[in-house]
Design a protein around this motif. Structure first.
Motif, short mmCIF file in Angstrom:
data_model
loop_
_atom_site.label_atom_id
_atom_site.label_comp_id
_atom_site.label_asym_id
_atom_site.label_seq_id
_atom_site.Cartn_x
_atom_site.Cartn_y
_atom_site.Cartn_z
N ARG A 11 -8.74 13.41 52.03
CA ARG A 11 -9.44 14.74 51.44
C ARG A 11 -10.45 14.53 50.21
NH1 ARG A 11 -3.97 18.07 50.38
NH2 ARG A 11 -3.20 18.07 52.70
N CYS A 12 -11.73 14.32 50.87
CA CYS A 12 -12.82 13.70 49.74
C CYS A 12 -13.42 14.84 49.19
CB CYS A 12 -13.65 12.74 50.34
SG CYS A 12 -14.46 13.33 51.86
N GLU A 13 -13.21 15.98 49.88
CA GLU A 13 -13.97 17.42 49.33
C GLU A 13 -13.13 17.95 48.28
OE1 GLU A 13 -16.88 19.24 50.52
OE2 GLU A 13 -17.20 17.55 51.75
N LEU A 14 -13.81 18.18 47.11
CA LEU A 14 -13.31 18.90 45.92
C LEU A 14 -13.84 20.10 45.52
CD1 LEU A 14 -13.25 15.56 43.36
CD2 LEU A 14 -11.11 16.47 44.68
N ASP A 15 -13.15 21.01 45.21
CA ASP A 15 -13.69 22.41 44.56
C ASP A 15 -13.37 22.11 42.97
OD1 ASP A 15 -14.29 23.60 46.79
OD2 ASP A 15 -12.12 24.19 47.14
N ALA A 16 -14.22 23.13 42.42
CA ALA A 16 -14.04 22.87 40.61
C ALA A 16 -14.19 24.36 40.26
CB ALA A 16 -15.36 22.22 40.18
N VAL A 17 -13.50 24.62 39.19
CA VAL A 17 -13.33 25.86 38.46
C VAL A 17 -13.67 25.46 36.94
CG1 VAL A 17 -11.93 27.57 37.81
CG2 VAL A 17 -11.68 26.87 40.04
N VAL A 18 -14.66 26.04 36.46
CA VAL A 18 -14.90 26.11 35.09
C VAL A 18 -14.03 27.27 34.32
CG1 VAL A 18 -16.67 25.94 33.09
CG2 VAL A 18 -16.99 24.68 35.39
N ILE A 19 -13.27 26.75 33.23
CA ILE A 19 -12.56 27.57 32.49
C ILE A 19 -13.26 27.91 31.10
CG2 ILE A 19 -10.51 28.23 31.34
CD1 ILE A 19 -9.31 26.38 33.29
N ASP A 20 -14.02 28.89 30.83
CA ASP A 20 -14.66 29.34 29.59
C ASP A 20 -13.65 29.70 28.56
OD1 ASP A 20 -16.63 29.71 27.73
OD2 ASP A 20 -17.13 31.92 28.52
N ASN A 21 -13.39 28.55 27.47
CA ASN A 21 -12.44 29.11 26.54
C ASN A 21 -13.24 29.42 25.29
OD1 ASN A 21 -10.08 28.17 27.76
ND2 ASN A 21 -10.58 26.18 27.62
N PRO A 22 -13.08 30.63 24.89
CA PRO A 22 -13.95 31.14 23.86
C PRO A 22 -13.63 30.31 22.29
CG PRO A 22 -13.17 33.09 24.91
CD PRO A 22 -12.63 31.84 25.57
N SER A 23 -12.16 30.25 22.04
CA SER A 23 -11.79 29.79 20.91
C SER A 23 -11.56 28.15 20.95
CB SER A 23 -10.61 30.29 20.56
OG SER A 23 -9.45 29.79 21.76
N SER A 33 -10.15 20.66 48.00
CA SER A 33 -10.52 21.90 48.98
C SER A 33 -9.44 21.99 50.10
CB SER A 33 -11.72 21.63 49.71
OG SER A 33 -12.72 21.50 49.02
N GLY A 34 -8.73 23.00 50.12
CA GLY A 34 -7.93 23.39 51.19
C GLY A 34 -6.63 23.10 50.85
N ALA A 35 -6.37 22.80 49.51
CA ALA A 35 -4.71 22.19 49.25
C ALA A 35 -3.99 23.45 49.12
CB ALA A 35 -4.95 21.65 47.83
#
Length: 59
Positions: A11-23, A33-35
């Motif tokens: 599984r070489c395809e990756l997804d990403a999520v950026v978490i915006d932390n205000p503090s 991907s697909g996990a």
């Protein structure tokens, strides 16, 4: 059931999520991907803003 290293490397395809932390610094979570939900419990990488180098800067 946890996948083997060979199964995970297929599984070489990756997804990403950026978490915006205000503090705090922002975080980026990378995962295959697909996990399945069970796989996501152990198959992820966390990178905090400032812990990584842009590819263009490393060449």
């Amino acid at each position: 059931m946890t996948p083997t290293i060979e199964e995970a490397s297929d599984r070489c395809e990756l997804d990403a999520v950026v978490i915006d932390n205000p503090s705090s610094v922002n975080e980026c979570v990378l995962y295959p991907s697909g996990a399945t939900d069970d796989e996501l419990e152990t198959m992820w990488i966390l990178a905090k803003e400032g812990d990584y180098t842009p590819l263009a800067d490393s060449q």
